[in-house]
Scaffold this active site. Structure first.
Site, PDB file in Angstrom:
ATOM      1  N   HIS A 103      76.186  61.099  25.488  1.00  0.00           N
ATOM      2  CA  HIS A 103      77.481  61.527  24.938  1.00  0.00           C
ATOM      3  C   HIS A 103      78.627  61.349  25.910  1.00  0.00           C
ATOM      4  O   HIS A 103      79.664  61.993  25.756  1.00  0.00           O
ATOM      5  CB  HIS A 103      77.389  62.997  24.493  1.00  0.00           C
ATOM      6  CG  HIS A 103      76.389  63.212  23.399  1.00  0.00           C
ATOM      7  ND1 HIS A 103      75.775  64.420  23.193  1.00  0.00           N
ATOM      8  CD2 HIS A 103      75.887  62.363  22.466  1.00  0.00           C
ATOM      9  CE1 HIS A 103      74.933  64.308  22.171  1.00  0.00           C
ATOM     10  NE2 HIS A 103      74.980  63.069  21.715  1.00  0.00           N
ATOM     11  N   SER A 131      69.386  72.667  21.124  1.00  0.00           N
ATOM     12  CA  SER A 131      69.125  73.253  19.800  1.00  0.00           C
ATOM     13  C   SER A 131      68.481  72.216  18.881  1.00  0.00           C
ATOM     14  O   SER A 131      67.941  72.545  17.837  1.00  0.00           O
ATOM     15  CB  SER A 131      70.442  73.743  19.182  1.00  0.00           C
ATOM     16  OG  SER A 131      71.350  72.642  19.112  1.00  0.00           O
TER      17      SER A 131
HETATM   18  C1  BV8 Z   1      76.785  59.392  15.220  1.00  0.00           C
HETATM   19  C2  BV8 Z   1      80.169  65.185  23.550  1.00  0.00           C
HETATM   20  C3  BV8 Z   1      76.926  57.436  13.886  1.00  0.00           C
HETATM   21  C4  BV8 Z   1      81.472  65.831  23.258  1.00  0.00           C
HETATM   22  C5  BV8 Z   1      78.687  65.801  21.717  1.00  0.00           C
HETATM   23  C6  BV8 Z   1      71.922  62.504  11.100  1.00  0.00           C
HETATM   24  C7  BV8 Z   1      71.573  63.728  10.593  1.00  0.00           C
HETATM   25  C8  BV8 Z   1      72.484  64.792  10.586  1.00  0.00           C
HETATM   26  C9  BV8 Z   1      73.785  64.621  11.119  1.00  0.00           C
HETATM   27  C10 BV8 Z   1      74.114  63.389  11.606  1.00  0.00           C
HETATM   28  C11 BV8 Z   1      73.199  62.348  11.615  1.00  0.00           C
HETATM   29  N1  BV8 Z   1      73.825  61.269  12.176  1.00  0.00           N
HETATM   30  C12 BV8 Z   1      75.097  61.590  12.508  1.00  0.00           C
HETATM   31  C13 BV8 Z   1      75.302  62.883  12.184  1.00  0.00           C
HETATM   32  C14 BV8 Z   1      76.561  63.603  12.398  1.00  0.00           C
HETATM   33  C15 BV8 Z   1      76.633  64.234  13.800  1.00  0.00           C
HETATM   34  C16 BV8 Z   1      75.674  65.379  13.914  1.00  0.00           C
HETATM   35  O1  BV8 Z   1      74.584  65.240  14.449  1.00  0.00           O
HETATM   36  N2  BV8 Z   1      76.117  66.517  13.454  1.00  0.00           N
HETATM   37  C17 BV8 Z   1      75.283  67.713  13.547  1.00  0.00           C
HETATM   38  C18 BV8 Z   1      76.104  68.862  14.120  1.00  0.00           C
HETATM   39  C19 BV8 Z   1      74.738  68.015  12.181  1.00  0.00           C
HETATM   40  N3  BV8 Z   1      76.380  63.262  14.833  1.00  0.00           N
HETATM   41  C20 BV8 Z   1      77.371  62.456  15.255  1.00  0.00           C
HETATM   42  O2  BV8 Z   1      78.494  62.468  14.777  1.00  0.00           O
HETATM   43  C21 BV8 Z   1      77.032  61.495  16.378  1.00  0.00           C
HETATM   44  N4  BV8 Z   1      77.492  60.187  16.043  1.00  0.00           N
HETATM   45  O3  BV8 Z   1      75.749  59.708  14.728  1.00  0.00           O
HETATM   46  O4  BV8 Z   1      77.391  58.157  15.015  1.00  0.00           O
HETATM   47  C22 BV8 Z   1      77.980  57.628  12.861  1.00  0.00           C
HETATM   48  C23 BV8 Z   1      79.259  57.183  13.139  1.00  0.00           C
HETATM   49  C24 BV8 Z   1      80.234  57.305  12.157  1.00  0.00           C
HETATM   50  C25 BV8 Z   1      79.935  57.907  10.933  1.00  0.00           C
HETATM   51  C26 BV8 Z   1      78.627  58.408  10.701  1.00  0.00           C
HETATM   52  C27 BV8 Z   1      77.653  58.259  11.672  1.00  0.00           C
HETATM   53  C28 BV8 Z   1      77.736  61.880  17.663  1.00  0.00           C
HETATM   54  C29 BV8 Z   1      77.198  63.163  18.196  1.00  0.00           C
HETATM   55  C30 BV8 Z   1      77.759  63.418  19.611  1.00  0.00           C
HETATM   56  C31 BV8 Z   1      78.732  64.577  19.581  1.00  0.00           C
HETATM   57  N5  BV8 Z   1      79.192  64.876  20.947  1.00  0.00           N
HETATM   58  N6  BV8 Z   1      79.086  65.997  22.971  1.00  0.00           N
HETATM   59  C32 BV8 Z   1      81.643  67.108  24.018  1.00  0.00           C
HETATM   60  O5  BV8 Z   1      80.729  67.525  24.747  1.00  0.00           O
HETATM   61  O6  BV8 Z   1      82.737  67.698  23.884  1.00  0.00           O
HETATM   62  S1  BV8 Z   1      77.420  66.731  21.101  1.00  0.00           S
HETATM   63  C33 BV8 Z   1      77.415  68.280  21.814  1.00  0.00           C
HETATM   64  O7  BV8 Z   1      76.356  68.991  21.167  1.00  0.00           O
HETATM   65  C34 BV8 Z   1      77.061  68.365  23.284  1.00  0.00           C
HETATM   66  O8  BV8 Z   1      76.786  67.118  23.877  1.00  0.00           O
HETATM   67  C35 BV8 Z   1      75.782  69.189  23.265  1.00  0.00           C
HETATM   68  O9  BV8 Z   1      74.928  68.904  24.302  1.00  0.00           O
HETATM   69  C36 BV8 Z   1      75.253  68.704  21.986  1.00  0.00           C
HETATM   70  C37 BV8 Z   1      74.049  69.261  21.346  1.00  0.00           C
HETATM   71  O10 BV8 Z   1      74.038  70.565  21.483  1.00  0.00           O
HETATM   72  P1  BV8 Z   1      72.971  71.147  22.555  1.00  0.00           P
HETATM   73  O11 BV8 Z   1      73.030  70.337  23.798  1.00  0.00           O
HETATM   74  O12 BV8 Z   1      71.677  71.296  21.900  1.00  0.00           O
HETATM   75  O13 BV8 Z   1      73.664  72.475  22.834  1.00  0.00           O
HETATM   76  P2  BV8 Z   1      73.604  73.709  21.889  1.00  0.00           P
HETATM   77  O14 BV8 Z   1      74.690  74.597  22.317  1.00  0.00           O
HETATM   78  O15 BV8 Z   1      73.497  73.262  20.483  1.00  0.00           O
HETATM   79  O16 BV8 Z   1      72.179  74.378  22.234  1.00  0.00           O
HETATM   80  C38 BV8 Z   1      71.921  74.849  23.533  1.00  0.00           C
HETATM   81  C39 BV8 Z   1      70.453  75.220  23.555  1.00  0.00           C
HETATM   82  O17 BV8 Z   1      70.164  75.701  24.854  1.00  0.00           O
HETATM   83  C40 BV8 Z   1      70.092  76.334  22.571  1.00  0.00           C
HETATM   84  O18 BV8 Z   1      68.895  75.988  21.900  1.00  0.00           O
HETATM   85  C41 BV8 Z   1      69.843  77.549  23.498  1.00  0.00           C
HETATM   86  O19 BV8 Z   1      68.810  78.385  23.004  1.00  0.00           O
HETATM   87  C42 BV8 Z   1      69.387  76.869  24.758  1.00  0.00           C
HETATM   88  N7  BV8 Z   1      69.615  77.631  25.984  1.00  0.00           N
HETATM   89  C43 BV8 Z   1      70.555  78.589  26.224  1.00  0.00           C
HETATM   90  N8  BV8 Z   1      70.419  79.025  27.506  1.00  0.00           N
HETATM   91  C44 BV8 Z   1      69.394  78.308  28.060  1.00  0.00           C
HETATM   92  C45 BV8 Z   1      68.882  77.426  27.105  1.00  0.00           C
HETATM   93  N9  BV8 Z   1      67.870  76.577  27.351  1.00  0.00           N
HETATM   94  C46 BV8 Z   1      67.327  76.617  28.586  1.00  0.00           C
HETATM   95  N10 BV8 Z   1      67.761  77.430  29.567  1.00  0.00           N
HETATM   96  C47 BV8 Z   1      68.782  78.287  29.346  1.00  0.00           C
HETATM   97  N11 BV8 Z   1      69.204  79.113  30.333  1.00  0.00           N
END
Ligand code: BV8
Length: 256
Positions: free
Chosen positions: A122, A199
């Site tokens: 990303h 997540s």
């Molecule tokens: C794309 C950069 C093609 C920016 C980020 C297929 C299926 C469903 C949806 C889609 C799909 N294909 C595309 C999509 C849409 C979308 C998507 O996935 N949406 C989701 C929300 C449903 N994806 C996209 O748009 C991607 N592009 O597919 O292009 C396309 C193009 C045009 C039209 C259509 C398709 C682009 C996705 C990239 C987005 N950019 N980051 C920025 O950072 O500002 S993503 C962002 O979320 C961060 O990078 C982050 O890392 C990422 C994922 O989240 P996590 O890393 O998992 O973080 P989160 O907070 O969710 O979870 C943290 C976890 O840590 C939790 O589980 C928690 O319990 C745990 N935790 C907490 N403390 C600890 C811990 N673990 C260990 N130790 C601890 N101490």
């Protein structure tokens, strides 16, 4: 919290691995003081949803708001240091020379901890680029060298005058071709994938454990709670990565 027996089982799987892959998400940086995506945003940003700010539409609509949000996050990362989880993952590289860390994170804490050849799916918060990519994709801009007009926020591209933006992948944007190709190949070739602090909700990153599993890899997950990846995990280690990963490396070394 994870029991010692599960740590030993996970270490036994690592010991037999020939091609280890690691996939990390925001959770691995949490103990370094960098909020995860689904944590309630701090203070000023409490009223905004990260997924609403990290989009081209948000930048189009409110370029200064989005730029300021990224400046706020850059400051958090500048103050952050790798935590024991980052350091232990880097240490694993000594046992698995071909180890590739695939991260969804936009900080450089894996590199600071000593991990090499990190695959950033990303992008990277520390880099900025012309929002029009006027000199090619990406047209990187060193903002520090721009003579910034204080009330011009975001700064303008010195080549074409378009707004400068962070070099990260927003929702609805495609991932860098080389990053997703490398990551997919690593997922296909690994025999163990260690999934840490994600997540498992953001695609296509979230599909990488599935790709590994389909090729017969073992999945070890580290997360204090269950995630969308947990159903795929052969072993789920419940706890913070800053505690669990060092324990895992210690168990691996104890019988190395
Ligand atoms: C794309 C950069 C093609 C920016 C980020 C297929 C299926 C469903 C949806 C889609 C799909 N294909 C595309 C999509 C849409 C979308 C998507 O996935 N949406 C989701 C929300 C449903 N994806 C996209 O748009 C991607 N592009 O597919 O292009 C396309 C193009 C045009 C039209 C259509 C398709 C682009 C996705 C990239 C987005 N950019 N980051 C920025 O950072 O500002 S993503 C962002 O979320 C961060 O990078 C982050 O890392 C990422 C994922 O989240 P996590 O890393 O998992 O973080 P989160 O907070 O969710 O979870 C943290 C976890 O840590 C939790 O589980 C928690 O319990 C745990 N935790 C907490 N403390 C600890 C811990 N673990 C260990 N130790 C601890 N101490």
């Amino acid at each position: 919290m994870t029991d010692e027996n599960l740590i030993q089982q996970a270490a036994a799987i690592l010991r037999l691995a020939h091609h280890l892959a690691v996939l990390t998400g925001a959770g691995v940086s949490k103990e370094s003081g960098v909020p995860t995506f689904r944590d309630a945003q701090e203070g000023l940003w409490a009223k905004y949803n990260a997924e609403e700010l990290a989009t081209p539409m948000a930048f189009e609509r409110s370029p200064k708001l989005v730029w300021d949000w990224y400046e706020y996050r850059r400051e958090l990362v500048r103050q952050a240091k790798p935590n024991p989880g980052h350091v232990a993952l880097a240490h694993l590289g000594q046992y698995f020379p071909a180890l590739r860390v695939i991260t969804q994170n936009v900080d450089d804490l894996h590199e600071q901890a000593g991990s090499h050849n990190v695959i950033h799916l990303h992008g990277n918060l520390a880099r900025s680029k012309c929002s029009a990519n006027c000199q090619g994709d990406p047209t990187l801009i060193d903002v520090a060298r721009l003579t910034l007009d204080s009330d011009e926020v975001p700064p303008r591209c010195p080549h074409c005058g378009a707004y400068v933006r962070p070099d990260v992948v927003w929702f609805h944007e495609i991932l860098p071709a080389d990053a997703i190709q490398d990551a997919t190949l690593v997922a296909r070739l690994c025999d163990v994938m260690l999934v840490v602090g994600t997540s498992g909700l953001v695609h296509p990153a979230a599909s990488l454990p599935q790709i590994a599993k389909q090729r017969g890899a073992k999945i070890i997950e580290v997360n204090p709670v269950d995630s969308a990846i947990t159903p795929l995990a052969d072993i789920k280690l419940d706890g913070p990565s800053g505690l669990i990963i060092p324990q895992l490396v210690e168990a691996l070394e104890a019988n190395a």
